[in-house]
Design a protein around this motif. Structure first.
Motif, mmCIF file in Angstrom:
data_model
loop_
_atom_site.group_PDB
_atom_site.id
_atom_site.type_symbol
_atom_site.label_atom_id
_atom_site.label_comp_id
_atom_site.label_asym_id
_atom_site.label_seq_id
_atom_site.Cartn_x
_atom_site.Cartn_y
_atom_site.Cartn_z
ATOM 1 N N ALA A 1 0.834 -1.207 0.000
ATOM 2 C CA ALA A 1 0.000 0.000 0.000
ATOM 3 C C ALA A 1 0.864 1.250 0.000
ATOM 4 C CB ALA A 1 -0.942 -0.008 1.207
ATOM 5 N N ASP A 2 1.949 1.247 0.762
ATOM 6 C CA ASP A 2 2.858 2.394 0.802
ATOM 7 C C ASP A 2 3.446 2.670 -0.580
ATOM 8 O OD1 ASP A 2 2.578 2.696 3.603
ATOM 9 O OD2 ASP A 2 4.127 1.186 3.945
ATOM 10 N N ILE A 3 3.856 1.615 -1.261
ATOM 11 C CA ILE A 3 4.453 1.764 -2.589
ATOM 12 C C ILE A 3 3.418 2.286 -3.582
ATOM 13 C CG2 ILE A 3 5.577 0.555 -4.495
ATOM 14 C CD1 ILE A 3 7.304 0.911 -1.927
ATOM 15 N N LEU A 4 2.200 1.758 -3.522
ATOM 16 C CA LEU A 4 1.143 2.235 -4.423
ATOM 17 C C LEU A 4 0.881 3.725 -4.212
ATOM 18 C CD1 LEU A 4 -1.380 -0.739 -4.271
ATOM 19 C CD2 LEU A 4 0.133 -0.133 -6.172
ATOM 20 N N LEU A 5 0.831 4.143 -2.961
ATOM 21 C CA LEU A 5 0.579 5.555 -2.660
ATOM 22 C C LEU A 5 1.747 6.437 -3.103
ATOM 23 C CD1 LEU A 5 -1.119 5.102 0.804
ATOM 24 C CD2 LEU A 5 -2.205 5.944 -1.299
ATOM 25 N N GLU A 6 2.968 5.966 -2.918
ATOM 26 C CA GLU A 6 4.135 6.721 -3.383
ATOM 27 C C GLU A 6 4.094 6.895 -4.895
ATOM 28 O OE1 GLU A 6 7.783 4.883 -2.111
ATOM 29 O OE2 GLU A 6 7.202 4.996 0.001
ATOM 30 N N LEU B 1 -6.723 9.266 -9.519
ATOM 31 C CA LEU B 1 -7.604 8.191 -9.071
ATOM 32 C C LEU B 1 -6.783 6.917 -8.980
ATOM 33 C CD1 LEU B 1 -10.514 7.046 -8.487
ATOM 34 C CD2 LEU B 1 -10.623 6.515 -10.941
ATOM 35 N N ILE B 2 -7.008 6.158 -7.921
ATOM 36 C CA ILE B 2 -6.389 4.836 -7.766
ATOM 37 C C ILE B 2 -7.503 3.809 -7.854
ATOM 38 C CG2 ILE B 2 -5.086 3.280 -6.252
ATOM 39 C CD1 ILE B 2 -3.970 5.829 -4.864
ATOM 40 N N ARG C 1 -5.246 5.960 3.655
ATOM 41 C CA ARG C 1 -4.205 6.993 3.621
ATOM 42 C C ARG C 1 -4.147 7.801 2.335
ATOM 43 N NH1 ARG C 1 -0.710 2.568 5.549
ATOM 44 N NH2 ARG C 1 0.075 2.748 3.460
ATOM 45 N N ALA C 2 -4.917 7.439 1.343
ATOM 46 C CA ALA C 2 -4.855 8.147 0.061
ATOM 47 C C ALA C 2 -5.385 9.572 0.190
ATOM 48 C CB ALA C 2 -5.646 7.397 -0.996
#
Length: 151
Positions: free
Chosen positions: A100-105, A114-115, A140-141
């Protein structure tokens, strides 16, 4: 409305459903789609610290994960190209950081507005043991997140 849609793909049926929804959205606008598949290399960090003794087996596992990730991105890219979309791909690796951290970065770096990702809808002990990438992204997005439930 959306010009940059980040779509997390992992080859699962749920991921395919999320990709289909992203394609529907992208068709309605001039939208660029970025497909992302994250490879978790956390086990290699454990091996480097001596926690795992089977270095060759671990290396083969990481190579297999890389090859599988390439196939996942190729399939998703083909589907998007057939739909006439402008696409990019990314396959970042993580050691220790959550997916999730990597996706948000990556969403922030690109920058996505948009994710889109699938969710398996696990509950109870399964959710506790496996965690939830979708939940981590959603909580967190700073941009909208579309969660697509698997069948």
């Amino acid at each position: 409305m959306y010009t940059h849609i980040l779509v997390a793909v992992d080859g699962s049926n749920t991921s395919r459903l999320a990709l289909a929804e992203a394609i529907k959205l992208a068709h309605k606008q001039k939208t660029q789609v970025r497909l992302i598949h994250v490879i978790d290399q956390t086990m290699s960090a454990y091996e480097a610290r001596g926690w795992v003794g089977a270095g060759a087996a671990l290396e083969a596992l990481l190579k297999a994960a890389q090859e599988a990730g390439v196939k996942v991105l190729e399939e998703a890219s083909r589907i998007c190209r057939e739909a006439g979309l402008d696409i990019q791909t990314a396959m970042p690796k993580t050691v220790g950081a959550g997916i999730a951290d990597i996706l948000l970065e990556e969403a922030g770096r690109w920058p996505a507005d948009l994710i889109v990702l699938g969710t398996h809808g696990r509950r109870g002990i399964q959710h506790l043991m496996l965690g939830s990438v979708a939940e981590g992204v959603m909580r967190r997005a700073k941009i909208p997140v579309l969660l697509v439930r698997g069948s």
